[in-house]
Scaffold this motif. Structure first.
Motif, PDB file in Angstrom:
ATOM      1  N   LEU A 159       0.823  -1.211   0.000  1.00  0.00           N
ATOM      2  CA  LEU A 159       0.000   0.000   0.000  1.00  0.00           C
ATOM      3  C   LEU A 159       0.859   1.264   0.000  1.00  0.00           C
ATOM      4  CD1 LEU A 159      -2.819  -1.145   2.441  1.00  0.00           C
ATOM      5  CD2 LEU A 159      -2.839  -1.129  -0.071  1.00  0.00           C
ATOM      6  N   VAL A 160       1.951   1.261   0.750  1.00  0.00           N
ATOM      7  CA  VAL A 160       2.851   2.414   0.751  1.00  0.00           C
ATOM      8  C   VAL A 160       3.481   2.569  -0.637  1.00  0.00           C
ATOM      9  CG1 VAL A 160       4.980   3.373   1.729  1.00  0.00           C
ATOM     10  CG2 VAL A 160       3.293   2.263   3.224  1.00  0.00           C
ATOM     11  N   SER A 161       3.845   1.455  -1.238  1.00  0.00           N
ATOM     12  CA  SER A 161       4.405   1.479  -2.587  1.00  0.00           C
ATOM     13  C   SER A 161       3.399   2.056  -3.582  1.00  0.00           C
ATOM     14  CB  SER A 161       4.795   0.057  -2.996  1.00  0.00           C
ATOM     15  OG  SER A 161       5.133   0.003  -4.359  1.00  0.00           O
ATOM     16  N   LEU A 162       2.161   1.636  -3.459  1.00  0.00           N
ATOM     17  CA  LEU A 162       1.104   2.143  -4.343  1.00  0.00           C
ATOM     18  C   LEU A 162       0.912   3.642  -4.136  1.00  0.00           C
ATOM     19  CD1 LEU A 162      -1.112   1.332  -6.408  1.00  0.00           C
ATOM     20  CD2 LEU A 162      -2.645   1.083  -4.446  1.00  0.00           C
ATOM     21  N   ALA A 163       0.834   4.072  -2.897  1.00  0.00           N
ATOM     22  CA  ALA A 163       0.633   5.497  -2.601  1.00  0.00           C
ATOM     23  C   ALA A 163       1.801   6.344  -3.102  1.00  0.00           C
ATOM     24  CB  ALA A 163       0.439   5.696  -1.098  1.00  0.00           C
ATOM     25  N   ALA A 164       2.999   5.808  -3.039  1.00  0.00           N
ATOM     26  CA  ALA A 164       4.181   6.560  -3.482  1.00  0.00           C
ATOM     27  C   ALA A 164       4.216   6.732  -4.989  1.00  0.00           C
ATOM     28  CB  ALA A 164       5.448   5.864  -3.006  1.00  0.00           C
ATOM     29  N   ASN A 165       3.395   5.985  -5.698  1.00  0.00           N
ATOM     30  CA  ASN A 165       3.361   6.090  -7.157  1.00  0.00           C
ATOM     31  C   ASN A 165       2.243   6.985  -7.675  1.00  0.00           C
ATOM     32  OD1 ASN A 165       5.592   4.435  -7.575  1.00  0.00           O
ATOM     33  ND2 ASN A 165       4.360   2.596  -7.442  1.00  0.00           N
ATOM     34  N   VAL A 166       1.458   7.565  -6.781  1.00  0.00           N
ATOM     35  CA  VAL A 166       0.380   8.460  -7.202  1.00  0.00           C
ATOM     36  C   VAL A 166       1.001   9.770  -7.686  1.00  0.00           C
ATOM     37  CG1 VAL A 166      -1.640   9.778  -6.451  1.00  0.00           C
ATOM     38  CG2 VAL A 166      -1.301   7.421  -5.645  1.00  0.00           C
ATOM     39  N   THR A 167       0.724  10.108  -8.929  1.00  0.00           N
ATOM     40  CA  THR A 167       1.281  11.307  -9.550  1.00  0.00           C
ATOM     41  C   THR A 167       0.152  12.284  -9.846  1.00  0.00           C
ATOM     42  OG1 THR A 167       2.948   9.918 -10.605  1.00  0.00           O
ATOM     43  CG2 THR A 167       2.697  12.135 -11.465  1.00  0.00           C
ATOM     44  N   THR A 168       0.343  13.530  -9.446  1.00  0.00           N
ATOM     45  CA  THR A 168      -0.671  14.561  -9.702  1.00  0.00           C
ATOM     46  C   THR A 168      -0.460  15.186 -11.074  1.00  0.00           C
ATOM     47  OG1 THR A 168       0.668  16.307  -8.721  1.00  0.00           O
ATOM     48  CG2 THR A 168      -0.814  15.091  -7.226  1.00  0.00           C
TER      49      THR A 168
ATOM     50  N   LEU B 276       9.244  10.857  -6.133  1.00  0.00           N
ATOM     51  CA  LEU B 276      10.081   9.871  -6.822  1.00  0.00           C
ATOM     52  C   LEU B 276      11.090   9.233  -5.865  1.00  0.00           C
ATOM     53  CD1 LEU B 276      10.803  11.657 -10.237  1.00  0.00           C
ATOM     54  CD2 LEU B 276       9.407   9.604  -9.866  1.00  0.00           C
ATOM     55  N   THR B 277      11.639  10.029  -4.967  1.00  0.00           N
ATOM     56  CA  THR B 277      12.595   9.499  -3.988  1.00  0.00           C
ATOM     57  C   THR B 277      11.934   8.454  -3.099  1.00  0.00           C
ATOM     58  OG1 THR B 277      13.825  11.585  -3.980  1.00  0.00           O
ATOM     59  CG2 THR B 277      14.151  10.109  -2.091  1.00  0.00           C
ATOM     60  N   VAL B 278      10.770   8.804  -2.556  1.00  0.00           N
ATOM     61  CA  VAL B 278      10.041   7.863  -1.698  1.00  0.00           C
ATOM     62  C   VAL B 278       9.663   6.613  -2.500  1.00  0.00           C
ATOM     63  CG1 VAL B 278       7.931   7.506  -0.354  1.00  0.00           C
ATOM     64  CG2 VAL B 278       9.212   9.642  -0.131  1.00  0.00           C
ATOM     65  N   SER B 279       9.174   6.817  -3.722  1.00  0.00           N
ATOM     66  CA  SER B 279       8.788   5.690  -4.570  1.00  0.00           C
ATOM     67  C   SER B 279       9.967   4.759  -4.828  1.00  0.00           C
ATOM     68  CB  SER B 279       8.221   6.205  -5.893  1.00  0.00           C
ATOM     69  OG  SER B 279       7.889   5.131  -6.741  1.00  0.00           O
ATOM     70  N   GLN B 280      11.121   5.334  -5.150  1.00  0.00           N
ATOM     71  CA  GLN B 280      12.292   4.496  -5.420  1.00  0.00           C
ATOM     72  C   GLN B 280      12.739   3.731  -4.178  1.00  0.00           C
ATOM     73  OE1 GLN B 280      15.198   7.086  -7.191  1.00  0.00           O
ATOM     74  NE2 GLN B 280      14.107   7.146  -9.139  1.00  0.00           N
ATOM     75  N   LEU B 281      12.561   4.325  -3.022  1.00  0.00           N
ATOM     76  CA  LEU B 281      12.958   3.636  -1.792  1.00  0.00           C
ATOM     77  C   LEU B 281      12.003   2.496  -1.457  1.00  0.00           C
ATOM     78  CD1 LEU B 281      14.156   6.637   0.374  1.00  0.00           C
ATOM     79  CD2 LEU B 281      15.554   4.767  -0.540  1.00  0.00           C
ATOM     80  N   VAL B 282      10.692   2.755  -1.479  1.00  0.00           N
ATOM     81  CA  VAL B 282       9.752   1.695  -1.103  1.00  0.00           C
ATOM     82  C   VAL B 282       9.591   0.647  -2.203  1.00  0.00           C
ATOM     83  CG1 VAL B 282       8.496   3.096   0.572  1.00  0.00           C
ATOM     84  CG2 VAL B 282       7.676   2.978  -1.781  1.00  0.00           C
ATOM     85  N   ASN B 283      10.026   0.971  -3.410  1.00  0.00           N
ATOM     86  CA  ASN B 283       9.981  -0.002  -4.496  1.00  0.00           C
ATOM     87  C   ASN B 283      11.343  -0.633  -4.765  1.00  0.00           C
ATOM     88  OD1 ASN B 283       7.170  -0.004  -5.494  1.00  0.00           O
ATOM     89  ND2 ASN B 283       7.572   2.179  -5.701  1.00  0.00           N
ATOM     90  N   ALA B 284      12.312  -0.361  -3.905  1.00  0.00           N
ATOM     91  CA  ALA B 284      13.643  -0.950  -4.066  1.00  0.00           C
ATOM     92  C   ALA B 284      13.559  -2.462  -3.906  1.00  0.00           C
ATOM     93  CB  ALA B 284      14.611  -0.359  -3.040  1.00  0.00           C
ATOM     94  N   GLY B 285      14.298  -3.157  -4.745  1.00  0.00           N
ATOM     95  CA  GLY B 285      14.333  -4.613  -4.660  1.00  0.00           C
ATOM     96  C   GLY B 285      14.779  -5.097  -3.297  1.00  0.00           C
ATOM     97  N   THR B 286      15.684  -4.346  -2.685  1.00  0.00           N
ATOM     98  CA  THR B 286      16.183  -4.702  -1.359  1.00  0.00           C
ATOM     99  C   THR B 286      15.064  -4.698  -0.323  1.00  0.00           C
ATOM    100  OG1 THR B 286      18.324  -3.737  -1.905  1.00  0.00           O
ATOM    101  CG2 THR B 286      17.847  -4.065   0.419  1.00  0.00           C
ATOM    102  N   ILE B 287      14.181  -3.713  -0.405  1.00  0.00           N
ATOM    103  CA  ILE B 287      13.077  -3.610   0.551  1.00  0.00           C
ATOM    104  C   ILE B 287      12.126  -4.788   0.366  1.00  0.00           C
ATOM    105  CG2 ILE B 287      11.122  -2.208   1.315  1.00  0.00           C
ATOM    106  CD1 ILE B 287      13.933  -1.011   1.936  1.00  0.00           C
ATOM    107  N   TRP B 288      11.794  -5.096  -0.883  1.00  0.00           N
ATOM    108  CA  TRP B 288      10.889  -6.218  -1.149  1.00  0.00           C
ATOM    109  C   TRP B 288      11.547  -7.544  -0.775  1.00  0.00           C
ATOM    110  CZ3 TRP B 288       5.801  -6.158  -3.226  1.00  0.00           C
ATOM    111  CH2 TRP B 288       5.270  -4.873  -3.350  1.00  0.00           C
ATOM    112  N   ALA B 289      12.840  -7.682  -1.022  1.00  0.00           N
ATOM    113  CA  ALA B 289      13.556  -8.890  -0.606  1.00  0.00           C
ATOM    114  C   ALA B 289      13.531  -9.010   0.913  1.00  0.00           C
ATOM    115  CB  ALA B 289      14.999  -8.846  -1.112  1.00  0.00           C
ATOM    116  N   GLY B 290      13.672  -7.872   1.594  1.00  0.00           N
ATOM    117  CA  GLY B 290      13.625  -7.863   3.056  1.00  0.00           C
ATOM    118  C   GLY B 290      12.301  -8.376   3.593  1.00  0.00           C
ATOM    119  N   LEU B 291      11.215  -8.100   2.860  1.00  0.00           N
ATOM    120  CA  LEU B 291       9.903  -8.613   3.262  1.00  0.00           C
ATOM    121  C   LEU B 291       9.909 -10.141   3.298  1.00  0.00           C
ATOM    122  CD1 LEU B 291       6.842  -8.263   3.860  1.00  0.00           C
ATOM    123  CD2 LEU B 291       6.508  -8.169   1.370  1.00  0.00           C
TER     124      LEU B 291
END
Length: 191
Positions: free
Chosen positions: A4-13, A29-44
């Motif tokens: 959900l955080v990843s989805l919200a970070a991709n909302v563009t006005t 874009l910074t927040v989006s790149q961080l929450v969509n980083a492969g490392t973060i998803w791998a950490g999950l």
């Protein structure tokens, strides 16, 4: 939550798309790149395996965690009108990746509970991934032709991953060093 955080970070006005809110765009874009980083998803997947402890369930937990996150991400995106039905075929590679890498990453999580060298190595997987990811995906070599919000977001997210990864590696290694310094027979807390 990550989905959900990843989805919200991709909302563009519209103002971001039209170039009237470039500072906001750089931040998003910074927040989006961080929450969509492969490392973060791998950490999950690693955390999921760590939570269930035993190897076979950890493998399953890694796959289930990543698949669930993907389905929630795309499903909620469809429900709110951000994505259409094509989102599933356009992103089938992420669903397949979840099935392929989720198991091994879940197993890494289970191994990370061990107090031997295998456990230390497993605890280093995510931090080392965070150190390497900015270089592998080119966060520090963004083409100058891209608008400045993209270049700034790449550098900031790359530096954040690199810093977190280095700090994580030091933490894992320091905790292992402290554990080895304690005489055998005394109980220690997990890092």
């Amino acid at each position: 939550m990550l989905a959900l955080v990843s989805l919200a970070a991709n909302v563009t006005t519209l103002s971001q798309l039209e170039g009237r809110a470039d500072t906001v765009l750089a931040g998003r874009l910074t927040v989006s790149q961080l929450v969509n980083a492969g490392t973060i998803w791998a950490g999950l997947a690693v955390v999921s395996g760590w939570l269930v402890r035993r190897p076979a369930p950890a493998v399953a937990a890694g796959v289930v965690a990543l698949l669930t996150a993907c389905v929630v991400h795309y499903g909620v995106g469809m429900a709110i009108g951000m994505f259409d039905l094509n989102v599933w075929t356009a992103n089938v590679h992420w669903l397949l990746a979840a099935m392929v890498v989720g198991g091994p990453l879940g197993l890494v999580g289970a191994i990370a509970r061990r107090w031997d060298r295998w456990g230390v190595a497993a605890r280093l997987v995510v931090p080392v991934g965070a150190v390497l990811e900015p270089f592998v995906v080119g966060r520090f070599t963004t083409p100058a032709i891209l608008p400045w919000p993209n270049r700034v977001a790449d550098i900031i997210s790359g530096l954040a991953l690199l810093t977190a990864g280095v700090a994580g590696c030091f933490r894992v290694l320091a905790a292992d060093g402290r554990r080895q310094a304690i005489p055998h027979g005394r109980a220690t807390a997990e890092p």
